[in-house]
Design an enzyme around this catalytic site. Structure first.
Site, mmCIF file in Angstrom:
data_model
loop_
_atom_site.group_PDB
_atom_site.id
_atom_site.type_symbol
_atom_site.label_atom_id
_atom_site.label_comp_id
_atom_site.label_asym_id
_atom_site.label_seq_id
_atom_site.Cartn_x
_atom_site.Cartn_y
_atom_site.Cartn_z
ATOM 1 N N ALA A 36 24.510 -37.713 53.529
ATOM 2 C CA ALA A 36 25.193 -36.465 53.877
ATOM 3 C C ALA A 36 26.640 -36.788 54.227
ATOM 4 O O ALA A 36 26.973 -37.928 54.572
ATOM 5 C CB ALA A 36 24.484 -35.819 55.058
ATOM 6 N N GLY A 38 20.819 -39.367 53.239
ATOM 7 C CA GLY A 38 20.448 -38.286 52.323
ATOM 8 C C GLY A 38 20.407 -38.740 50.874
ATOM 9 O O GLY A 38 19.712 -38.131 50.050
ATOM 10 N N GLU A 63 17.050 -40.213 50.516
ATOM 11 C CA GLU A 63 16.117 -39.077 50.522
ATOM 12 C C GLU A 63 16.172 -38.330 49.189
ATOM 13 O O GLU A 63 15.153 -37.852 48.693
ATOM 14 C CB GLU A 63 16.444 -38.153 51.687
ATOM 15 N N GLU A 71 20.951 -43.394 59.366
ATOM 16 C CA GLU A 71 21.323 -42.277 60.248
ATOM 17 C C GLU A 71 21.381 -42.685 61.710
ATOM 18 O O GLU A 71 22.237 -42.220 62.470
ATOM 19 C CB GLU A 71 20.329 -41.116 60.081
HETATM 20 N N1 CAA Z 1 30.098 -39.201 54.364
HETATM 21 C C1 CAA Z 1 31.407 -38.991 54.221
HETATM 22 N N2 CAA Z 1 32.267 -39.906 53.714
HETATM 23 C C2 CAA Z 1 31.735 -41.082 53.313
HETATM 24 C C3 CAA Z 1 30.364 -41.362 53.432
HETATM 25 C C4 CAA Z 1 29.528 -40.351 53.983
HETATM 26 N N3 CAA Z 1 28.184 -40.493 54.094
HETATM 27 N N4 CAA Z 1 30.144 -42.618 52.967
HETATM 28 C C5 CAA Z 1 31.347 -43.100 52.575
HETATM 29 N N5 CAA Z 1 32.308 -42.169 52.796
HETATM 30 C C6 CAA Z 1 33.748 -42.287 52.550
HETATM 31 C C7 CAA Z 1 34.423 -43.148 53.610
HETATM 32 O O1 CAA Z 1 34.683 -42.409 54.773
HETATM 33 C C8 CAA Z 1 35.667 -43.562 52.871
HETATM 34 O O2 CAA Z 1 36.586 -42.485 52.915
HETATM 35 P P1 CAA Z 1 38.155 -42.765 53.170
HETATM 36 O O3 CAA Z 1 38.621 -43.511 51.946
HETATM 37 O O4 CAA Z 1 38.726 -41.395 53.277
HETATM 38 O O5 CAA Z 1 38.239 -43.578 54.425
HETATM 39 C C9 CAA Z 1 35.184 -43.706 51.421
HETATM 40 O O6 CAA Z 1 33.965 -42.956 51.324
HETATM 41 C C10 CAA Z 1 34.862 -45.138 51.068
HETATM 42 O O7 CAA Z 1 33.946 -45.623 52.045
HETATM 43 P P2 CAA Z 1 33.996 -47.151 52.544
HETATM 44 O O8 CAA Z 1 35.394 -47.607 52.666
HETATM 45 O O9 CAA Z 1 33.116 -47.245 53.738
HETATM 46 O O10 CAA Z 1 33.346 -47.841 51.248
HETATM 47 P P3 CAA Z 1 32.513 -49.208 51.170
HETATM 48 O O11 CAA Z 1 32.288 -49.408 49.711
HETATM 49 O O12 CAA Z 1 33.149 -50.280 51.986
HETATM 50 O O13 CAA Z 1 31.082 -48.889 51.886
HETATM 51 C C11 CAA Z 1 29.068 -47.576 52.276
HETATM 52 C C12 CAA Z 1 30.187 -47.993 51.277
HETATM 53 C C13 CAA Z 1 28.198 -48.762 52.643
HETATM 54 C C14 CAA Z 1 28.256 -46.537 51.541
HETATM 55 C C15 CAA Z 1 29.718 -47.022 53.552
HETATM 56 O O14 CAA Z 1 30.701 -46.068 53.187
HETATM 57 C C16 CAA Z 1 28.743 -46.335 54.472
HETATM 58 O O15 CAA Z 1 28.054 -46.992 55.234
HETATM 59 N N6 CAA Z 1 28.661 -44.967 54.414
HETATM 60 C C17 CAA Z 1 27.890 -44.189 55.332
HETATM 61 C C18 CAA Z 1 26.411 -44.279 55.045
HETATM 62 C C19 CAA Z 1 25.633 -43.429 56.023
HETATM 63 O O16 CAA Z 1 25.682 -43.594 57.222
HETATM 64 N N7 CAA Z 1 24.838 -42.465 55.479
HETATM 65 C C20 CAA Z 1 24.028 -41.575 56.265
HETATM 66 C C21 CAA Z 1 24.730 -40.276 56.472
HETATM 67 S S1 CAA Z 1 23.821 -39.145 57.503
HETATM 68 C C22 CAA Z 1 22.663 -38.444 56.479
HETATM 69 O O17 CAA Z 1 22.551 -38.759 55.321
HETATM 70 C C23 CAA Z 1 21.795 -37.372 57.113
HETATM 71 C C24 CAA Z 1 20.630 -36.926 56.274
HETATM 72 O O18 CAA Z 1 19.612 -37.522 56.291
HETATM 73 C C25 CAA Z 1 20.690 -35.719 55.425
#
Ligand code: CAA
Length: 255
Positions: free
Chosen positions: A63, A106, A109, A129
């Site tokens: 998400a 998500g 999921e 999460e």
């Molecule tokens: N939401 C919003 N933006 C995201 C994102 C997310 N889930 N994942 C990555 N991005 C964005 C980052 O903020 C970044 O944006 P900026 O360039 O504006 O700073 C861009 O994508 C690139 O991200 P990274 O620099 O972190 O890229 P990376 O290749 O080094 O790492 C990653 C990739 C491992 C996927 C890392 O981005 C990450 O850990 N993302 C979050 C994963 C996460 O926590 N997901 C769970 C979300 S909650 C959820 O999903 C609830 C549900 O069950 C419905």
């Protein structure tokens, strides 16, 4: 367009998420578009199997954290696009997820809404999460445990650690692991194979596997037995069995 629909030869639909700058984070617009597309292809008789993919670098990183960082519960109740999960859950045709790169939160999921998951060797699965102070909200605590069992699921959910494609395959979260560059082709080939088989049987198998898992074994077996009998009312049953006996390839009509 961040979500595209392409009709491929052989009654296969390819749905792709393409928002690489945010690692395919599932914002409201993407979820809403997924809902529209999957409702459309559910109703389209020319589609017999669907493939859901991200880019060749990421499936979906979950998400959109930016969109919900300051949200209150009521905002989460009213947020757009949540019907996507219901549409996907009720999608009646075989669905294959083609996973390259991260399938997190998500995104994991989303992959678990598929019936078959083809992953690249470099794919990573996870429910991180807990690391941002929440819990999975689209089936992660339920579908994951049904796929891999309590102790693997608990470790993934409670630590938020990522799991490699090979480990995911070993624990039953992934159907097949292939080299990264072959994921989409393999998923499309599988989809083509399934789409060439009788669609009523395919839909019925999916329905029974998904519905049967929530029933007692006796009830599920009864459901299966009755559905099995109903297959004998289809033209494809007659064609399939006659073709076998006549030693020729079957020509399934979908009826
Ligand atoms: N939401 C919003 N933006 C995201 C994102 C997310 N889930 N994942 C990555 N991005 C964005 C980052 O903020 C970044 O944006 P900026 O360039 O504006 O700073 C861009 O994508 C690139 O991200 P990274 O620099 O972190 O890229 P990376 O290749 O080094 O790492 C990653 C990739 C491992 C996927 C890392 O981005 C990450 O850990 N993302 C979050 C994963 C996460 O926590 N997901 C769970 C979300 S909650 C959820 O999903 C609830 C549900 O069950 C419905």
């Amino acid at each position: 367009m961040e979500v595209t629909l392409e009709c491929r030869p052989g009654n296969v639909a390819l749905v792709r998420i393409d928002r690489p700058e945010a690692r395919n984070a599932l914002n409201g617009a993407i979820r809403e578009r997924l809902a529209e597309i999957f409702a459309e292809i559910a109703a389209d008789d020319s589609v017999r199997c669907a493939v859901l993919a991200g880019t060749d670098k990421v499936f979906a990183a979950g998400a959109d954290i930016k969109a919900m960082a300051e949200a209150e519960p009521i905002d989460m109740m009213n947020r757009p696009g949540d019907r996507a999960w219901k549409v996907l859950k009720e999608f009646p045709k075989p669905l294959i997820a083609a996973v390259n790169g991260y399938a997190l939160g998500g995104g994991c999921e989303l992959a678990m809404h598929a019936d078959i998951i083809v992953a690249g060797e470099g794919a990573r699965f996870g429910q991180p999460e807990i690391k941002v102070g929440i819990i999975p909200g689209a089936g992660g605590t339920q579908r994951l445990v049904r796929a891999v069992g309590k102790f693997k699921a608990m470790k993934i959910l409670l630590t938020g650690d990522f799991v490699s494609a090979r480990d995911a395959e070993a624990m039953g979260l992934v159907s097949e692991v292939v080299p990264d560059g072959e994921v989409l082709d393999r998923a499309l080939a599988l989809a083509g194979q399934i789409a060439a088989l009788p669609p009523i049987a395919a839909r019925t198998i999916k329905e029974l596997v998904l519905q049967g898992g929530d029933l007692s074994l006796d009830s599920a077996l009864l459901l299966e037995r009755n559905a099995f009998r109903l297959m004998f009312g289809t033209a494809d049953q007659k064609e399939g069995m006659r073709a076998f006996l006549e030693k020729r390839p079957p020509a399934f009509s979908g009826r």
